[in-house]
Write a protein that holds these residues in place. Structure first.
Motif, mmCIF file in Angstrom:
data_model
loop_
_atom_site.group_PDB
_atom_site.id
_atom_site.type_symbol
_atom_site.label_atom_id
_atom_site.label_comp_id
_atom_site.label_asym_id
_atom_site.label_seq_id
_atom_site.Cartn_x
_atom_site.Cartn_y
_atom_site.Cartn_z
ATOM 1 N N LYS A 215 -3.329 2.499 4.679
ATOM 2 C CA LYS A 215 -2.126 2.565 3.819
ATOM 3 C C LYS A 215 -2.450 2.042 2.424
ATOM 4 O O LYS A 215 -3.115 1.015 2.294
ATOM 5 C CB LYS A 215 -1.012 1.681 4.395
ATOM 6 N N PRO A 216 -1.941 2.704 1.380
ATOM 7 C CA PRO A 216 -2.077 2.104 0.046
ATOM 8 C C PRO A 216 -1.425 0.717 0.052
ATOM 9 O O PRO A 216 -0.415 0.500 0.740
ATOM 10 C CB PRO A 216 -1.298 3.063 -0.854
ATOM 11 N N ALA A 217 -1.997 -0.196 -0.711
ATOM 12 C CA ALA A 217 -1.486 -1.572 -0.740
ATOM 13 C C ALA A 217 -0.004 -1.613 -1.090
ATOM 14 O O ALA A 217 0.768 -2.379 -0.516
ATOM 15 C CB ALA A 217 -2.285 -2.407 -1.734
ATOM 16 N N ILE A 218 0.404 -0.755 -2.044
ATOM 17 C CA ILE A 218 1.793 -0.799 -2.510
ATOM 18 C C ILE A 218 2.762 -0.425 -1.388
ATOM 19 O O ILE A 218 3.875 -0.968 -1.309
ATOM 20 C CB ILE A 218 1.989 0.092 -3.766
ATOM 21 N N VAL A 219 2.343 0.457 -0.481
ATOM 22 C CA VAL A 219 3.171 0.857 0.660
ATOM 23 C C VAL A 219 3.171 -0.247 1.721
ATOM 24 O O VAL A 219 4.237 -0.684 2.191
ATOM 25 C CB VAL A 219 2.660 2.182 1.274
ATOM 26 N N TYR A 220 1.983 -0.704 2.066
ATOM 27 C CA TYR A 220 1.849 -1.775 3.068
ATOM 28 C C TYR A 220 2.671 -3.003 2.666
ATOM 29 O O TYR A 220 3.438 -3.550 3.470
ATOM 30 C CB TYR A 220 0.356 -2.108 3.241
ATOM 31 N N LYS A 221 2.542 -3.400 1.414
ATOM 32 C CA LYS A 221 3.228 -4.625 0.983
ATOM 33 C C LYS A 221 4.750 -4.426 0.884
ATOM 34 O O LYS A 221 5.519 -5.328 1.210
ATOM 35 C CB LYS A 221 2.624 -5.130 -0.332
ATOM 36 N N LEU A 246 3.647 -6.112 -6.277
ATOM 37 C CA LEU A 246 4.978 -6.411 -6.821
ATOM 38 C C LEU A 246 5.936 -5.226 -6.804
ATOM 39 O O LEU A 246 7.137 -5.397 -6.625
ATOM 40 C CB LEU A 246 4.819 -6.903 -8.272
ATOM 41 N N LEU A 247 5.404 -4.018 -7.027
ATOM 42 C CA LEU A 247 6.244 -2.825 -7.150
ATOM 43 C C LEU A 247 6.368 -2.094 -5.810
ATOM 44 O O LEU A 247 5.816 -2.520 -4.809
ATOM 45 C CB LEU A 247 5.658 -1.873 -8.203
ATOM 46 N N GLY A 248 7.094 -0.977 -5.805
ATOM 47 C CA GLY A 248 7.319 -0.194 -4.595
ATOM 48 C C GLY A 248 8.775 -0.304 -4.215
ATOM 49 O O GLY A 248 9.655 -0.045 -5.033
ATOM 50 N N PHE A 249 9.061 -0.733 -2.984
ATOM 51 C CA PHE A 249 10.456 -0.977 -2.609
ATOM 52 C C PHE A 249 10.580 -2.390 -2.048
ATOM 53 O O PHE A 249 9.580 -3.093 -1.915
ATOM 54 C CB PHE A 249 10.978 0.096 -1.632
ATOM 55 N N ALA A 250 11.819 -2.783 -1.749
ATOM 56 C CA ALA A 250 12.096 -4.161 -1.339
ATOM 57 C C ALA A 250 11.432 -5.147 -2.308
ATOM 58 O O ALA A 250 10.827 -6.135 -1.905
ATOM 59 C CB ALA A 250 11.655 -4.419 0.104
ATOM 60 N N GLU A 251 11.570 -4.833 -3.595
ATOM 61 C CA GLU A 251 10.972 -5.703 -4.615
ATOM 62 C C GLU A 251 11.711 -7.046 -4.666
ATOM 63 O O GLU A 251 12.902 -7.122 -4.372
ATOM 64 C CB GLU A 251 11.049 -5.030 -5.997
ATOM 65 N N ALA A 252 10.976 -8.074 -5.065
ATOM 66 C CA ALA A 252 11.595 -9.386 -5.252
ATOM 67 C C ALA A 252 12.554 -9.324 -6.438
ATOM 68 O O ALA A 252 12.466 -8.431 -7.275
ATOM 69 C CB ALA A 252 10.523 -10.439 -5.508
#
Lengths: 266, 266
Positions: A215-221, A246-252
Motif C-alpha cells: 500500500k502507498p504510505a498515504i493510504v496505509y496511514k 499527514l495528507l489523505g483522509f482522516a487527517e488530523a
C-alpha cells in the motif's frame, strides 16, 4: 508627482528592471559583500547560484509543490549534507515543535482519554542521519537491506525537539500514537530504540502488517488514522517528515510537516 | 568493532554531542568562515542567530506549520525585506512555476473545455511589493484604505514566473480561472492591471460579491471552486501564495504554494 507616487514609481521600476539579465548581474555583484559567495563542499567549489537554486528546490519539496521526487538534484547534494548536519535542521525542528506545542495548548483536552496525537517515527521521533550520512544523505539509491540492518541496531538517535514535544504532549493529557511505515517484524527493535532514546508510555505502536504490504504510505496511514477515529479518538495533531504522513483522509485537525530534503515517500 | 560499526558509532556520537551547548558553540565557531556572520540591515547589526531563526520561521509559515500568524517577528523584519527584494523570492517562484508546468504537462487535456487551472491574483499573478515596500514589508498593521488606493492605481507589476506559467497553461489547453479576495468594486481596475501586465484571455474573473462579505477566504474560495466543479470543470491545478487559496474543500488535484512571508490570510 507627489513624493509617495514618486516612491511607488521608483519601486516599480526597480522591481521590473530586475526581470532583465543585465540588472540581475548588477544586483548579484552588489550582494557579493553581504552574503557568502563561495563555499567548499568536499573540496569542490560551489557557486552561489547553486545555493540559491537549492534553497528554492528545498522550498518546493517541503511545501509539496514538487510532488513526488526520487532524487536530490546532483547540484544540491552538498547543500543537503550541510543542511542536515548543520544547525539549521535542528533550528527548524525546534520552531516546529514550538508551533505544535502552541497549538496543543489551545486544545481543550476532554479528559476521556480520547484526545490523540499521531507521530511518525523515522526522521520525526528518531533520526536515521548516521545511516544516511554513510549513504550520501539520500543521494544514493535506497537499499532496503542495508537500511533494515541499521534499524536492527536500534541505535537511531532521538531528535531532541521531538522528545521535548512528546513529553509536553503527554503532560497535557494527549494519548500518543506512533504510526510508522516500519513493519511488524521490526516491532521489537523499534520499541527498544524508542525506549533507549527516552520515549515512553505511548498508547499504541502501529506498524505495517501483512495486509498493508504494497500500500502507498498515504493510504496505509490514512486507513490507520480512520481506524483510530472509528474507535472514538479525536486526532488533534499529527507530526511527520513526509506529506504522506499527514495528507489523505482522516487527517488530523492540525498537521505539522517536519523537514526532510533527503527522500520522499508517496 | 568493524569499521562500519565504528563509523556509525562515531556519527551517533557527533550527532548526539551537538545537543549540548558547548558543542554547539564549537560548531558555530567553525562555521564562521563558511557562512555570512554579520549583515547590515538599515544600519543595524543582525546576528547570524537571527538569520537562522528567521529561516526556520519562514519554513514554519510556508509549510503552514505555524498556522495563523498576524505579525512578522520583529527580529525577522530585515530578513523578510531582504528575501522579498532579493533574487531568492524570484528564484523560488521560478522553481514553483517549473513544478507546476511539469505537472500540467502530465495532464491529459480532455479537449471539452473543462480542464481548469485556478490562480489567485495578489502575490500570485501580480505583485504588491511596491505597496508593501512602502509599508514595512508586512510588518505594519494592514490598512485597507491605503491598500485599496494602491489597487486603484492598477500598477501592480507582474511576477514574471507566473506570467510564463499562465501562457504555457493556456497553450496546453487549460481554461484559466482567476479567484481573488478582491471585491466586485475592484473588477475594472483589476482587469486593467492584469491586461496591462500581459495576462489575457482568462475564462472568468471571480471576485467577492456582496454575499461573500465576511466569509473567511478559505470558505469563500472553496465555495467558488465547488461551483466550478458543479459546472463540470475539473480543477487540475491551483496556484496561490496563501494556504487559504488552496485548502478547504473542492481542492485542486495539485496545489502550488507560492511564497509569502509578509502576511497570512485565513
Amino acid at each position: 508627482m507627489e513624493s509617495g507616487q514618486y516612491l511607488v514609481a521608483l519601486l516599480i521600476f526597480s522591481f521590473i528592471s530586475t526581470a532583465y539579465p543585465h540588472s540581475v548581474i548588477q544586483i548579484r555583484r552588489e550582494n557579493h559583500n553581504s552574503v557568502a559567495y563561495n563555499r567548499i563542499y568536499d573540496g569542490r567549489r560551489v557557486r552561489r547560484d547553486d545555493d540559491m537554486y537549492c534553497e528554492s528546490w528545498k522550498f518546493s519539496v517541503e511545501t509539496n509543490d514538487a510532488g513526488y521526487w526520487s532524487q536530490i538534484p546532483s547540484r544540491c547534494e552538498g547543500y543537503v549534507k550541510e543542511y542536515m548536519t548543520g544547525d539549521r535542521y535542528r533550528s527548524d525542528l525546534e520552531v516546529i515543535a514550538d508551533d505544535s506545542l502552541a497549538f496543543a495548548k489551545t486544545v481543550e483536552v476532554a479528559g476521556n482519554g480520547k484526545d490523540a496525537w499521531v507521530f511518525d517515527i523515522d526522521e520525526t521521533l528518531l533520526s536515521n542521519l548516521p545511516y544516511y550520512a554513510a549513504h550520501g544523505f539520500g543521494s544514493e539509491t535506497f537499499d532496503e537491506n542495508s537500511f533494515n540492518d541499521w534499524v536492527d541496531l536500534a541505535e537511531a538517535p532521538v531528535l531532541p525537539a521531538s522528545l521535548r514535544l512528546y513529553g509536553e504532549l503527554k503532560q497535557l493529557g494527549f494519548k500518543i500514537f506512533l504510526l510508522t511505515g516500519r513493519t511488524e517484524s521490526q516491532r521489537n527493535v523499534t520499541g527498544k530504540n524508542l525506549l533507549y532514546g527516552g520515549y515512553s508510555n505511548w498508547e499504541r505502536l502501529i506498524l505495517r502488517g501483512s495486509s498493508d504490504t504494497g500500500k502507498p504510505a498515504i493510504v496505509y496511514k490514512s486507513e490507520k488514522r480512520k481506524e483510530l477515529e472509528d474507535e472514538g479518538y479525536v486526532i488533534h495533531g499529527s507530526s511527520g517528515d513526509q506529506w504522506s504522513d499527514l495528507l489523505g483522509f482522516a487527517e488530523a485537525r492540525r498537521s505539522f510537516k517536519l523537514p526532510n530534503p533527503m527522500y520522499y515517500i508517496a
